[in-house]
Design a protein around this motif. Structure first.
Motif, mmCIF file in Angstrom:
data_model
loop_
_atom_site.group_PDB
_atom_site.id
_atom_site.type_symbol
_atom_site.label_atom_id
_atom_site.label_comp_id
_atom_site.label_asym_id
_atom_site.label_seq_id
_atom_site.Cartn_x
_atom_site.Cartn_y
_atom_site.Cartn_z
ATOM 1 N N ASP C 142 -6.089 -30.359 49.173
ATOM 2 C CA ASP C 142 -7.525 -30.517 48.999
ATOM 3 C C ASP C 142 -7.827 -32.003 48.910
ATOM 4 O O ASP C 142 -8.107 -32.525 47.847
ATOM 5 C CB ASP C 142 -7.981 -29.794 47.706
ATOM 6 C CG ASP C 142 -9.449 -30.028 47.441
ATOM 7 O OD1 ASP C 142 -10.204 -30.286 48.394
ATOM 8 O OD2 ASP C 142 -9.848 -29.963 46.259
ATOM 9 N N PRO C 143 -7.716 -32.710 50.052
ATOM 10 C CA PRO C 143 -7.831 -34.165 50.007
ATOM 11 C C PRO C 143 -9.229 -34.604 49.584
ATOM 12 O O PRO C 143 -10.209 -34.082 50.096
ATOM 13 C CB PRO C 143 -7.515 -34.602 51.441
ATOM 14 C CG PRO C 143 -7.732 -33.401 52.268
ATOM 15 C CD PRO C 143 -7.482 -32.216 51.408
ATOM 16 N N GLY C 144 -9.277 -35.540 48.661
ATOM 17 C CA GLY C 144 -10.538 -36.098 48.218
ATOM 18 C C GLY C 144 -10.319 -37.516 47.748
ATOM 19 O O GLY C 144 -9.210 -38.039 47.829
ATOM 20 N N GLY C 145 -11.371 -38.124 47.233
ATOM 21 C CA GLY C 145 -11.220 -39.462 46.663
ATOM 22 C C GLY C 145 -11.129 -40.569 47.685
ATOM 23 O O GLY C 145 -10.666 -41.657 47.393
ATOM 24 N N PHE C 146 -11.552 -40.316 48.921
ATOM 25 C CA PHE C 146 -11.593 -41.391 49.920
ATOM 26 C C PHE C 146 -12.554 -40.972 51.026
ATOM 27 O O PHE C 146 -12.995 -39.828 51.092
ATOM 28 C CB PHE C 146 -10.206 -41.646 50.509
ATOM 29 C CG PHE C 146 -9.698 -40.525 51.360
ATOM 30 C CD1 PHE C 146 -9.864 -40.544 52.740
ATOM 31 C CD2 PHE C 146 -9.077 -39.428 50.783
ATOM 32 C CE1 PHE C 146 -9.417 -39.495 53.520
ATOM 33 C CE2 PHE C 146 -8.631 -38.371 51.561
ATOM 34 C CZ PHE C 146 -8.803 -38.409 52.934
ATOM 35 N N GLU C 147 -12.910 -41.938 51.863
ATOM 36 C CA GLU C 147 -13.751 -41.624 53.017
ATOM 37 C C GLU C 147 -13.087 -42.167 54.263
ATOM 38 O O GLU C 147 -12.301 -43.099 54.195
ATOM 39 C CB GLU C 147 -15.130 -42.280 52.846
ATOM 40 C CG GLU C 147 -16.007 -41.567 51.831
ATOM 41 C CD GLU C 147 -17.033 -42.507 51.215
ATOM 42 O OE1 GLU C 147 -17.368 -43.520 51.868
ATOM 43 O OE2 GLU C 147 -17.468 -42.236 50.093
ATOM 44 N N ALA C 234 -8.032 -18.770 48.254
ATOM 45 C CA ALA C 234 -9.010 -18.038 49.035
ATOM 46 C C ALA C 234 -10.282 -18.858 49.222
ATOM 47 O O ALA C 234 -10.905 -18.842 50.284
ATOM 48 C CB ALA C 234 -9.329 -16.709 48.359
ATOM 49 N N GLU C 235 -10.658 -19.588 48.190
ATOM 50 C CA GLU C 235 -11.876 -20.384 48.280
ATOM 51 C C GLU C 235 -11.671 -21.660 49.088
ATOM 52 O O GLU C 235 -12.490 -22.017 49.918
ATOM 53 C CB GLU C 235 -12.340 -20.790 46.873
ATOM 54 C CG GLU C 235 -13.257 -19.794 46.226
ATOM 55 C CD GLU C 235 -13.393 -20.110 44.741
ATOM 56 O OE1 GLU C 235 -13.493 -21.307 44.409
ATOM 57 O OE2 GLU C 235 -13.360 -19.164 43.933
ATOM 58 N N GLU C 236 -10.556 -22.353 48.813
ATOM 59 C CA GLU C 236 -10.382 -23.701 49.352
ATOM 60 C C GLU C 236 -9.707 -23.704 50.717
ATOM 61 O O GLU C 236 -9.970 -24.563 51.535
ATOM 62 C CB GLU C 236 -9.557 -24.562 48.382
ATOM 63 C CG GLU C 236 -10.121 -24.633 46.977
ATOM 64 C CD GLU C 236 -11.399 -25.441 46.925
ATOM 65 O OE1 GLU C 236 -11.559 -26.334 47.784
ATOM 66 O OE2 GLU C 236 -12.232 -25.172 46.040
ATOM 67 N N LEU C 280 -8.657 -8.592 45.253
ATOM 68 C CA LEU C 280 -7.811 -9.606 44.618
ATOM 69 C C LEU C 280 -8.356 -11.011 44.827
ATOM 70 O O LEU C 280 -8.416 -11.811 43.905
ATOM 71 C CB LEU C 280 -6.392 -9.534 45.207
ATOM 72 C CG LEU C 280 -5.402 -8.635 44.502
ATOM 73 C CD1 LEU C 280 -4.057 -8.750 45.167
ATOM 74 C CD2 LEU C 280 -5.306 -8.986 43.020
ATOM 75 N N ALA C 281 -8.746 -11.289 46.057
ATOM 76 C CA ALA C 281 -9.112 -12.669 46.379
ATOM 77 C C ALA C 281 -10.487 -13.035 45.836
ATOM 78 O O ALA C 281 -10.735 -14.165 45.448
ATOM 79 C CB ALA C 281 -9.070 -12.874 47.892
ATOM 80 N N HIS C 282 -11.405 -12.087 45.839
ATOM 81 C CA HIS C 282 -12.766 -12.429 45.425
ATOM 82 C C HIS C 282 -13.302 -11.542 44.309
ATOM 83 O O HIS C 282 -14.471 -11.626 43.962
ATOM 84 C CB HIS C 282 -13.700 -12.342 46.640
ATOM 85 C CG HIS C 282 -13.315 -13.282 47.740
ATOM 86 N ND1 HIS C 282 -13.512 -14.638 47.663
ATOM 87 C CD2 HIS C 282 -12.728 -13.079 48.936
ATOM 88 C CE1 HIS C 282 -13.071 -15.225 48.769
ATOM 89 N NE2 HIS C 282 -12.571 -14.291 49.560
ATOM 90 N N HIS C 283 -12.431 -10.652 43.775
ATOM 91 C CA HIS C 283 -12.856 -9.731 42.721
ATOM 92 C C HIS C 283 -14.044 -8.887 43.150
ATOM 93 O O HIS C 283 -14.959 -8.652 42.364
ATOM 94 C CB HIS C 283 -13.179 -10.490 41.423
ATOM 95 C CG HIS C 283 -11.919 -10.902 40.716
ATOM 96 N ND1 HIS C 283 -11.916 -11.621 39.548
ATOM 97 C CD2 HIS C 283 -10.635 -10.723 41.025
ATOM 98 C CE1 HIS C 283 -10.668 -11.856 39.175
ATOM 99 N NE2 HIS C 283 -9.877 -11.315 40.060
ATOM 100 N N ASP C 284 -14.052 -8.486 44.400
ATOM 101 C CA ASP C 284 -15.154 -7.683 44.916
ATOM 102 C C ASP C 284 -14.633 -6.896 46.122
ATOM 103 O O ASP C 284 -14.238 -7.504 47.112
ATOM 104 C CB ASP C 284 -16.310 -8.608 45.318
ATOM 105 C CG ASP C 284 -17.411 -7.854 46.069
ATOM 106 O OD1 ASP C 284 -17.348 -6.604 46.136
ATOM 107 O OD2 ASP C 284 -18.316 -8.528 46.578
ATOM 108 N N PRO C 285 -14.595 -5.566 46.039
ATOM 109 C CA PRO C 285 -13.965 -4.776 47.108
ATOM 110 C C PRO C 285 -14.649 -4.944 48.463
ATOM 111 O O PRO C 285 -14.057 -4.649 49.494
ATOM 112 C CB PRO C 285 -14.066 -3.337 46.595
ATOM 113 C CG PRO C 285 -15.043 -3.363 45.480
ATOM 114 C CD PRO C 285 -15.039 -4.734 44.916
ATOM 115 N N ASN C 286 -15.906 -5.405 48.474
ATOM 116 C CA ASN C 286 -16.590 -5.531 49.756
ATOM 117 C C ASN C 286 -16.648 -6.964 50.277
ATOM 118 O O ASN C 286 -17.276 -7.224 51.296
ATOM 119 C CB ASN C 286 -18.021 -4.995 49.635
ATOM 120 C CG ASN C 286 -17.994 -3.490 49.441
ATOM 121 O OD1 ASN C 286 -17.263 -2.788 50.149
ATOM 122 N ND2 ASN C 286 -18.744 -3.009 48.470
ATOM 123 N N ALA C 287 -16.010 -7.880 49.560
ATOM 124 C CA ALA C 287 -16.113 -9.286 49.938
ATOM 125 C C ALA C 287 -15.491 -9.528 51.310
ATOM 126 O O ALA C 287 -14.582 -8.826 51.734
ATOM 127 C CB ALA C 287 -15.422 -10.164 48.901
#
Lengths: 347, 66, 436
Positions: C142-147, C234-236, C280-287
């Protein structure tokens, strides 16, 4: 003083510490290698192991310190150096594996073959690693690394100057080690060993001294920029300080004042490293890349300085504790000669 | 503290820690749950590997006891 | 080559991070009860700890060499971004080296209480050091802290922002617990093995129960933390998650396919749980779960490798957690470990299994990021060195490591075979003269 120069100073400080403490470690390995046959060298080897035991890991972490500061503060010089000098660096790396592992495990070796094998690996690697690392420094100092990246993988470090620096590094390490070991021998009450190391220190000092003077001439023909830097301005001061400290240390060893000799020798080495830095200022890779060009951005440099400041607050007392305990003999194990067939764990 | 109290404390830390970690997804709850889970680990070790228990181990009991 | 060095380094790190806590706990038992048996164990372990730490220090040095030797472009461009974390890790490591030396060489030379205190910085340094290194790995995910400016040059670097990324926390907790699992189960396994061979004295029992307790307590929560890690991925990095599961199409209410082996594009022998993955990934069976087709083919990782490694990790992790529950329930109710022969066999197997899971987990996170070295910023192929002679270097290094492994195992075996009574005697003497 510019930010980049402060960071370069941090880097050189780390390098100095590694040269003195790591150098003493490697030098001890050199004396191990040259101690003679299994029987004759047993007591000498025992002393080497005894003295290195508690401090060798801390001494070698300096190398990691130097590397991380190098690539964080001067990433644009780190890439080219690594791409050009990968052969000696790789060889030094393999040497470090052998050396560290062999030393850590030698204490547990039990049979003749094991002890010989591990001892030999340890001692040989102790000479090879400083030689290759010295050659890397020599190659950088004599401007063999181009800023764009890959220089010649072999010619860059097999010239006379890099090889000369390699030899000098081994010699300086051997000298410092002999001084330290003489002091340690006195502390554990092994007078004959102290005398043995005293002679070795004097001989190594002579060789290294001659080498250092000869080095100025090598530098003049091979690394003109460095030579000019060493013979003008701050460079001269460093050279003079180094020479003076070297002579003082020699006199102290001669008169068997080993403890002050420790510090005088350390100053001599530190002044040499500082002289190198001053001589090639303001370049990082001579003739190719200046300090400012090589340096990381401002926030990173400030971050390094701040964190190194904090680190110093934590590490300095810890190191002080370690060395105080060591020098006071609180961490000494009982003295055992290391002969090939020695097994101290058996009743 | 006796092993029994320690065990109960460890269990409590475990239940709350897991609950926070699984049910919520904010930074604060995660930090608290991680701390609680580490607490459970430490308390659990002290509860189970307690000297009272270790003293009774082994076929050849030669422990001085305390 | 780096992979090889890391594979050697990571298990050693586990011991560096987790083992000191166990040694220290053992010594704490001695200080509290005065029973020399605990001291004998702690002292023995501390020698093993020193050897493993020394070898770990060496492999760590080699790793930092290799970073430069193999990835010069990567270091040149991004060294300033994440180097800070490595610098701090260097400091932590330094601290660990200093105090581990004082600790191991200080037995019987400083008072027991002071000696116990010198062990504490070792534990703390292992704790923070692992955080720093994982920070770098988290940043690569999750690279950050630069441009990046229009030429692709790195500007506006903020080393602290780079460190505080979305991945560092869960990766770190997961890794730290893994350290306890690997170190705990391996050490316990050694003593469980001698129990099976009929050595059932108190020394070996105590030496098994303590590390086993650490590992068994860590195992169940590792599952929970793993779930947290999965949700963050799952999010990132949805593509990475899709690779874990071998999910080809973006799906709403995706099924979870457990177990089985993936060869080519097909998964054989798995069990499907309807809507399980979404749950599992989103805590929502329909996600909606993003599939591999969300990115072009040349930006996908080698899915079979990742998925199979992931299943191995999950499978072993679940197995270890079950074993842990069996142990914990018996230990709490009876105050002793189970007496079944099968339990001891399971403990012996758990050590290597934990090691396999560790390596598998590392493959999951590293290969799952392919083809990127810095996620969606720099490809591996852009970062790698063009130097010649890499195969030669690789071969020598492999040989050196193999030799190293053989020597270490051989000498640890020797250390384990040293008669216990001898050390117990000398330890008892240490107690008599007040250990001054």
């Amino acid at each position: 003083m510019a930010l980049a120069e402060l960071n370069a100073a941090v880097l050189l400080l780390g390098l100095t510490a590694y040269a003195v403490l790591g150098g003493a470690d490697f030098g001890a390995g050199f004396w191990d290698l040259t101690a003679g046959g299994a029987r004759r060298g047993a007591r000498l080897r025992g002393m080497v192991k005894n003295a290195m035991g508690p401090v060798w890991e801390a001494n070698h972490v300096w190398l990691i310190f130097v590397l991380v500061v190098f690539w964080t503060a001067f990433p644009r010089a780190f890439g080219p150096v690594m791409q050009t000098l990968y052969v000696p660096l790789y060889l030094a790396g393999v040497g470090i594996i052998f050396r560290g592992a062999a030393f850590a495990l030698r204490g547990e070796a039990a049979t003749i073959v094991e002890a010989r094998l591990l001892g030999g690996a340890f001692a040989l690697a102790s000479v090879a690693v400083p030689f290759f690392l010295g050659a890397v420094v020599g190659a950088v100092a004599s401007g063999q690394v181009p800023a764009e990246g890959a220089g010649d993988a072999w010619e860059s470090w097999t010239g006379p100057f890099p090889l000369y620096i390699g030899v000098l590094t081994v010699g300086a390490g051997a000298y410092i080690a002999a001084v330290f070991l003489a002091g340690d021998s006195v502390r554990v009450g092994q007078e004959d060993l102290a005398r043995a190391f005293r002679w070795r220190a004097l001989a190594a000092a002579l060789v290294t001294g001659v080498l250092a003077i000869a080095g100025l001439f090598v530098a003049r023909s091979q690394a003109r920029g460095l030579y000019d830097g060493l013979t003008s301005g701050g460079g001269v001061v460093a050279v003079v300080v180094s020479a003076l400290a070297g002579v003082v240390a020699l006199a102290l060893v001669w008169r068997e004042h080993y403890e002050p000799a420790r510090y005088a020798s350390a100053v001599a080495v530190a002044a040499t490293v500082a002289g190198w830095g001053l001589a090639q200022r303001p370049d990082f890779l001579p003739g190719a890349l200046s300090l400012d060009e090589a340096a990381a951005g401002r926030p990173t440099q400030i971050a390094i300085l701040v964190s190194m400041g904090i680190a110093l607050l934590i590490l300095a007392p810890s190191l002080w504790l370690l060395f105080r305990l060591t020098l006071a003999g609180r961490l000494d194990t009982d003295f055992h000669p290391i002969a090939a067939a020695d097994r101290r764990d058996e009743p | 503290m006796t092993p029994r109290t320690l065990t109960l404390a460890a269990l409590a830390a475990l239940v709350v820690g897991v609950g926070l970690m699984v049910l919520f997804d904010t930074a604060a709850t995660l930090v608290v749950s991680v701390v609680l889970l580490f607490a459970y680990l430490v308390l659990g070790v002290f509860a189970i590997a307690a000297p009272e228990h270790l003293g009774e181990l082994g076929d050849r009991d030669d422990s001085p006891g305390d | 080559m780096q992979a090889l060095s890391l594979a050697v380094h990571i298990p050693l790190v586990c011991f560096g991070v987790a083992f000191p806590a166990m040694v220290l706990y053992m010594e704490g038992l001695y200080v509290r009860t005065g029973d020399p048996l605990y001291k004998v164990i702690a002292k023995r372990w501390s020698k093993v700890m020193l050897i493993l730490f020394a070898v770990g220090a060496v492999t760590g040095t080699i790793l930092s060499f290799e970073l430069g030797l193999l990835w010069p472009e990567f270091m040149e461009r991004f060294g300033e971004v994440f180097g800070m974390a490595f610098a701090l890790e260097g400091v932590a490591f330094f601290l660990e080296a200093i105090f581990i030396a004082i600790y191991v060489y200080g037995w019987d030379r400083i008072s027991p209480r002071a000696h116990l205190l010198t062990g504490i910085p070792v534990v703390i340094a292992g704790f923070t050091g692992s955080l720093m290194v994982i920070g770098v790995n988290g940043w690569m995910n999750d690279p950050g802290g630069f441009e990046l400016d229009s030429d692709g040059n790195v500007t506006g670097v903020n080393p602290f922002a780079a460190f505080v990324n979305s991945n560092v926390w869960h990766e770190w907790v997961h890794m730290y617990l893994a350290g306890f699992l690997v170190a705990g189960f391996i050490v316990a396994g050694v003593y469980a093995f001698s129990w099976l061979r009929g050595h059932r004295d108190r020394f070996r029992q105590v030496a098994m129960v303590v590390p086993l307790t650490f590992a068994c307590l860590a195992a169940p929560i590792q599952v929970v933390v793993g779930d947290w890690a999965g949700r963050t991925v799952a999010e990132e990095q949805p593509t990475k998650l899709a690779a874990f599961e071998g999910l080809e199409q973006t799906t709403r209410g995706a099924d979870l396919r457990l177990g089985g082996i993936m060869i080519g594009d097909e998964i054989y022998g798995s069990v499907s749980i309807p809507d399980g993955l979404s749950l599992l990934a989103h805590h929502d069976p329909n996600a909606e779960v993003e599939g591999l087709n969300a990115v072009p083919a040349d930006e996908r990782p080698p899915v079979p490798v990742v998925r199979n490694a992931f299943q191995v990790m999950i499978g072993i992790g679940t197995g270890l957690a079950l074993l842990a529950v069996v142990y914990l329930v018996t230990a709490v109710r009876r105050g002793r470990p189970p007496r079944s022969k099968w339990f001891y066999i399971a403990v012996v197997a758990a050590g290597p299994a934990a090691l396999v899971a560790l390596i598998a987990g590392w493959i999951v996170t590293e290969v799952g990021r392919q083809p990127w070295i810095v996620y969606r910023v720099m490809r591996v192929s852009e970062a790698v060195t063009g130097a010649e002679g890499i195969p030669v270097g690789y071969a020598t290094l492999a040989l050196v490591y193999a030799a190293l492994a053989v020597i270490v195992l051989y000498l640890l075996r020797r250390l384990a075979h040293r008669p216990i009574e001898l050390e117990a005697e000398s330890a008892a003497r240490g107690v008599d003269d007040g250990s001054g």
